[in-house]
Design an enzyme around this catalytic site. Structure first.
Site, PDB file in Angstrom:
ATOM      1  N   CYS A   1      43.230  53.347  53.753  1.00  0.00           N
ATOM      2  CA  CYS A   1      42.753  53.372  55.427  1.00  0.00           C
ATOM      3  C   CYS A   1      41.144  53.370  55.175  1.00  0.00           C
ATOM      4  O   CYS A   1      40.310  53.676  54.492  1.00  0.00           O
ATOM      5  CB  CYS A   1      43.282  54.854  55.157  1.00  0.00           C
ATOM      6  SG  CYS A   1      45.262  54.600  54.618  1.00  0.00           S
TER       7      CYS A   1
ATOM      8  N   ARG B   1      40.645  47.251  55.870  1.00  0.00           N
ATOM      9  CA  ARG B   1      40.965  48.276  54.679  1.00  0.00           C
ATOM     10  C   ARG B   1      42.816  48.425  54.891  1.00  0.00           C
ATOM     11  O   ARG B   1      42.688  49.586  53.972  1.00  0.00           O
ATOM     12  CB  ARG B   1      39.869  49.869  55.028  1.00  0.00           C
ATOM     13  CG  ARG B   1      38.978  49.641  55.389  1.00  0.00           C
ATOM     14  CD  ARG B   1      37.994  50.888  55.065  1.00  0.00           C
ATOM     15  NE  ARG B   1      38.152  51.956  54.185  1.00  0.00           N
ATOM     16  CZ  ARG B   1      37.847  51.795  53.065  1.00  0.00           C
ATOM     17  NH1 ARG B   1      36.991  51.393  52.903  1.00  0.00           N
ATOM     18  NH2 ARG B   1      38.464  52.877  52.347  1.00  0.00           N
TER      19      ARG B   1
ATOM     20  N   TRP C   1      47.022  52.019  55.833  1.00  0.00           N
ATOM     21  CA  TRP C   1      47.456  51.143  54.664  1.00  0.00           C
ATOM     22  C   TRP C   1      48.868  51.763  54.187  1.00  0.00           C
ATOM     23  O   TRP C   1      47.988  53.432  53.708  1.00  0.00           O
ATOM     24  CB  TRP C   1      46.478  50.571  53.681  1.00  0.00           C
ATOM     25  CG  TRP C   1      47.082  49.899  52.633  1.00  0.00           C
ATOM     26  CD1 TRP C   1      47.442  48.576  52.610  1.00  0.00           C
ATOM     27  CD2 TRP C   1      48.116  50.704  51.392  1.00  0.00           C
ATOM     28  NE1 TRP C   1      47.992  47.950  51.435  1.00  0.00           N
ATOM     29  CE2 TRP C   1      48.204  48.467  51.119  1.00  0.00           C
ATOM     30  CE3 TRP C   1      47.520  51.724  50.237  1.00  0.00           C
ATOM     31  CZ2 TRP C   1      48.666  49.306  49.491  1.00  0.00           C
ATOM     32  CZ3 TRP C   1      48.396  51.477  49.421  1.00  0.00           C
ATOM     33  CH2 TRP C   1      48.834  50.045  48.208  1.00  0.00           C
TER      34      TRP C   1
ATOM     35  N   ASN D   1      41.985  59.351  54.420  1.00  0.00           N
ATOM     36  CA  ASN D   1      42.269  58.469  53.371  1.00  0.00           C
ATOM     37  C   ASN D   1      42.504  59.038  52.370  1.00  0.00           C
ATOM     38  O   ASN D   1      41.471  59.359  51.781  1.00  0.00           O
ATOM     39  CB  ASN D   1      41.028  57.289  53.283  1.00  0.00           C
ATOM     40  CG  ASN D   1      40.822  56.849  52.441  1.00  0.00           C
ATOM     41  OD1 ASN D   1      41.935  55.880  51.765  1.00  0.00           O
ATOM     42  ND2 ASN D   1      39.790  55.916  51.571  1.00  0.00           N
ATOM     43  N   GLY D   2      43.622  58.715  50.793  1.00  0.00           N
ATOM     44  CA  GLY D   2      43.747  59.243  50.317  1.00  0.00           C
ATOM     45  C   GLY D   2      44.789  59.614  49.808  1.00  0.00           C
ATOM     46  O   GLY D   2      45.649  58.917  50.234  1.00  0.00           O
TER      47      GLY D   2
ATOM     48  N   GLU E   1      42.254  33.381  38.568  1.00  0.00           N
ATOM     49  CA  GLU E   1      41.478  33.720  40.363  1.00  0.00           C
ATOM     50  C   GLU E   1      42.025  33.156  41.338  1.00  0.00           C
ATOM     51  O   GLU E   1      41.970  33.372  42.551  1.00  0.00           O
ATOM     52  CB  GLU E   1      39.781  33.083  40.039  1.00  0.00           C
ATOM     53  CG  GLU E   1      39.074  33.905  41.856  1.00  0.00           C
ATOM     54  CD  GLU E   1      39.960  35.017  41.989  1.00  0.00           C
ATOM     55  OE1 GLU E   1      38.881  35.556  43.624  1.00  0.00           O
ATOM     56  OE2 GLU E   1      40.076  36.268  41.586  1.00  0.00           O
TER      57      GLU E   1
ATOM     58  N   LYS F   1      44.315  33.708  45.032  1.00  0.00           N
ATOM     59  CA  LYS F   1      43.346  33.612  46.274  1.00  0.00           C
ATOM     60  C   LYS F   1      44.833  32.666  46.931  1.00  0.00           C
ATOM     61  O   LYS F   1      44.916  32.849  47.989  1.00  0.00           O
ATOM     62  CB  LYS F   1      42.216  32.470  46.324  1.00  0.00           C
ATOM     63  CG  LYS F   1      41.377  33.115  46.073  1.00  0.00           C
ATOM     64  CD  LYS F   1      40.228  34.081  46.843  1.00  0.00           C
ATOM     65  CE  LYS F   1      40.734  35.241  46.587  1.00  0.00           C
ATOM     66  NZ  LYS F   1      40.539  36.396  45.110  1.00  0.00           N
TER      67      LYS F   1
ATOM     68  N   GLU G   1      47.476  35.828  47.155  1.00  0.00           N
ATOM     69  CA  GLU G   1      47.138  36.607  48.400  1.00  0.00           C
ATOM     70  C   GLU G   1      47.325  36.307  49.924  1.00  0.00           C
ATOM     71  O   GLU G   1      48.196  37.602  50.606  1.00  0.00           O
ATOM     72  CB  GLU G   1      45.884  37.047  48.251  1.00  0.00           C
ATOM     73  CG  GLU G   1      45.697  37.742  46.635  1.00  0.00           C
ATOM     74  CD  GLU G   1      43.894  38.200  46.450  1.00  0.00           C
ATOM     75  OE1 GLU G   1      43.355  39.450  46.626  1.00  0.00           O
ATOM     76  OE2 GLU G   1      43.558  37.057  46.972  1.00  0.00           O
TER      77      GLU G   1
ATOM     78  N   HIS H   1      54.212  26.556  26.165  1.00  0.00           N
ATOM     79  CA  HIS H   1      55.056  28.012  25.515  1.00  0.00           C
ATOM     80  C   HIS H   1      55.967  28.429  26.265  1.00  0.00           C
ATOM     81  O   HIS H   1      55.693  30.095  26.250  1.00  0.00           O
ATOM     82  CB  HIS H   1      54.018  29.065  24.582  1.00  0.00           C
ATOM     83  CG  HIS H   1      53.274  28.949  23.632  1.00  0.00           C
ATOM     84  ND1 HIS H   1      54.081  28.436  22.296  1.00  0.00           N
ATOM     85  CD2 HIS H   1      52.324  27.916  23.506  1.00  0.00           C
ATOM     86  CE1 HIS H   1      53.115  27.890  21.348  1.00  0.00           C
ATOM     87  NE2 HIS H   1      51.891  27.472  22.568  1.00  0.00           N
TER      88      HIS H   1
ATOM     89  N   LYS I   1      41.174  46.137  51.658  1.00  0.00           N
ATOM     90  CA  LYS I   1      40.585  45.099  51.259  1.00  0.00           C
ATOM     91  C   LYS I   1      39.640  46.511  49.649  1.00  0.00           C
ATOM     92  O   LYS I   1      39.374  45.379  48.496  1.00  0.00           O
ATOM     93  CB  LYS I   1      38.348  45.045  51.753  1.00  0.00           C
ATOM     94  CG  LYS I   1      37.726  44.666  51.028  1.00  0.00           C
ATOM     95  CD  LYS I   1      38.189  43.185  51.410  1.00  0.00           C
ATOM     96  CE  LYS I   1      36.658  43.048  50.280  1.00  0.00           C
ATOM     97  NZ  LYS I   1      37.144  41.401  49.824  1.00  0.00           N
TER      98      LYS I   1
END
Length: 614
Positions: free
Chosen positions: A2, A27, A75, A101-102, A487, A491, A494, A510, A609
């Site tokens: 957050c 955030r 969040w 936040n936490g 990566e 992207k 996401e 495989h 983020k």
């Protein structure tokens, strides 16, 4: 994950808090809220599900007066996103309001004790437990708010960055942190509180980074005071932040992500500046040089990271083993911290994190330190927790990254790992002088080559429209390009919500090859390298099963372009630096597919983020 912000001073608090929330919305954006102490000493809390825009609509025609307040963008962890679970949270008497936040890990134990004492709960959050707990301690011990916070937090297990205001004490904000970031901005007769410096930079460049288990008391009259949980005064260290307001704006681009993609030629120049000297044939990475004996005597290097940083770490593994001949292990920090790893005193642990606040990576650092390893950090945010917790390290210097999907941080991390590798290899004598000189020249040329790739933007934008129908993608690469494939897939998933998976190209046989048909787009990174012919064979296997191939190839390639359905040509570079150049078209492809699908590119659902909670 957050974002928290606070203000106390001579200005109206509400506009500063709202602007701060917008800066921190990357955030978390499930809900938002604000608490203000009005001119009549009323403690007004306004909060709602949704984004900061929803909060602003809610506060129309409401009393938003006051020169002291706290605010929060969420969040969701404990409790679904709704109005009741949004922060700030009132205490039982509604005399206190708190943002957090936490995660409070022992909230159920505390909650049960509070219920037995007659407390009632309006939400399902751990944060409401904390504000009730502070009030319970305050009333039970007949102490002021500062001492109540100190006593209460001694009983708390978990991570927190909090801000608390009190109706009967409008001149003061109490803040504290443990394992979650917290910055205090120091102005002229005013103070700012935030999860990072972005809401503060507009008003002051003087900040204090709060340490774990410190409680901050800020007031218009008494100024700034810092104590530990045992009420022992601490001496705050004021530092100057190097951040410009323009870095926090979109600069004419529709999204932060595309702005940050386009910034990469310049940010890599910034990353290289002062560290690479082509004329002197030299790389100077002071964090490595100052600890030369540690690196020369290292029996093993362990790299811990999460998400995009983990993909950069895989490239670092290949680089270090290839050029330095030191064994390297790459670990998900979230797994490493919980499995009793074998760590020796002659090991080096490299921790990679864009924010420098990633909870799992920070915990992995502390674990490795406790077992005697030398810790080297690679971060972007100056003064971040990981930067302060490590023995040495390097900043990537790519500037603030606001878009949730990391772009310039990834290429910056790989660039720093490349410089670290070259520095160690030269010290160890595991690289020939001519090869060393050639690689320095290749690395110095990367920013210009990235600028050339950006000229392909219109082509990739048109190409992206073809693939918005897709429900799945496969990304393939070999050698250095395998982490680049991972990566690229990350992207896409996401920001477009299309399922995508990255694989080593040879592993397709495989299992994943069963998915190939005419509806399956396959992105293959097939730049000219030591396994080029093998990659061509993999492409032919896909085409034999009617797969649709988008190939990232080196300029002038004819063999792959004859086979693939679509080719994106990038400048040729050294094999070990190919992922940096290939990152640009992969980022652009994901971006434009997401834009065409109409998703929120900068704030994709369920993501934030900086992952500062487990």
């Amino acid at each position: 994950m957050c974002g928290i912000v606070g203000y106390i001073g001579h200005q109206d608090a509400y506009p500063i808090l709202i602007k701060g929330l917008r800066r921190l919305e990357y955030r978390g954006y499930d809900s938002a809220g604000v608490a203000l102490i009005s001119a009549e000493n009323q403690l007004n809390v306004y909060k709602s599900k949704g984004k900061v825009d929803d909060l602003e609509r809610l506060t129309q025609n409401k009393d938003i007066s006051g020169t002291a307040g706290i605010a929060h963008t969420r969040w969701a962890t404990h409790g679904e996103p709704n109005d009741a679970n949004a922060h700030p949270h009132y205490s039982q008497s509604e005399k206190l309001a708190l943002i957090h936040n936490g995660i409070i890990e022992n909230y159920l134990v505390l909650k049960q004790q509070l219920i037995q004492s007659g407390y009632e709960f309006r939400s399902s959050t751990d944060t409401e437990v904390l504000v009730h707990w502070i009030e319970y301690i305050k009333e039970s011990n007949d102490v002021d708010l500062q001492h109540a916070v100190q006593i209460a937090l001694r009983e708390v297990v978990g991570a927190f960055a909090i801000g608390v205001i009190e109706k009967n004490n409008p001149d003061t904000i109490i803040a504290a942190r443990r394992s979650s970031p917290l910055v205090v901005g120091v102005g002229e007769g005013e103070y700012f509180l935030a999860s990072d410096a972005s809401p503060i930079v507009e008003y002051t460049d003087q900040v204090v980074y709060v340490n774990d288990d410190e409680v901050v008391v800020i007031s218009k009259e008494a100024g700034l005071k810092v104590f530990n949980l045992n009420d022992i005064a601490q001496t705050p260290e004021i530092k100057k932040i190097e951040m410009s307001l323009s870095q926090l704006e979109k600069g004419g681009f529709p999204h932060f992500m595309i702005k940050e993609i386009y910034e990469q030629p310049q940010t890599l120049q910034d990353c290289l500046r002062g560290r690479i000297n082509v004329e002197a044939d030299n790389v100077v990475l002071s964090g490595v040089i100052d600890n030369q004996e540690k690196f020369l005597n290292a029996k093993r290097i362990i790299i811990v990271a999460c998400g995009t940083s983990w993909h950069a770490a895989l490239i670092g593994e290949h680089l270090i083993e290839d050029l330095c001949r030191i064994p390297v292990e790459v670990e998900y920090a979230s797994e490493f911290r919980y499995r009793n790893p074998v760590i020796n005193k002659d090991d080096i642990v490299i921790a990679i994190s864009q924010s420098g606040e990633t909870a799992d990576t920070l915990a992995a650092v502390e674990l490795a330190k406790s077992q005697g390893a030398f810790i080297y950090g690679i971060c972007n945010v100056v003064g971040s927790s990981i930067a302060r917790a490590t023995h040495s390290g390097s900043y990537i210097h790519v500037g603030p990254e606001i878009g949730v999907a990391s772009t310039k941080a990834f290429t910056g991390q790989v660039t720093v790992l490349s410089m670290l590798t070259l520095t160690i290899a030269r010290q160890k004598g595991t690289i020939e002088p001519d090869a060393y000189k050639k690689l320095i020249g290749e690395l110095a040329a990367i920013p210009d080559k990235m600028a050339d790739v950006l000229k392909l933007d219109p082509f990739i934008k048109d190409l992206s429209k073809i693939f918005t129908y897709a429900h799945n993608f496969i990304y393939l690469g070999r050698g250095y390009n395998y982490p680049a494939a991972l990566e690229g897939a990350l992207k896409l998933k996401e920001i477009s919500y299309i399922h995508a998976e990255g694989y080593p190209a040879a592993e397709m046989k495989h299992g994943p090859i069963a998915l190939i048909d005419e509806q399956m787009p396959v992105v293959v990174i097939a730049t000219t390298d030591s396994v080029y012919e093998k990659t061509i064979s993999n492409i032919q296997e896909i085409k034999a099963r009617k797969g649709r191939v988008v190939a990232i190839v080196s300029e002038g390639d004819e063999m792959v372009c004859e086979i693939a359905d679509y080719c994106i040509e990038v400048p040729r570079t050294a094999e070990c630096f190919a992922p940096i150049v290939s990152a640009i078209p992969l980022q652009l492809l994901a971006y434009y597919i997401a834009v065409t699908k109409g998703t929120n590119v900068d704030q994709p659902r369920n993501l934030a983020k900086s992952v500062t909670v487990e």
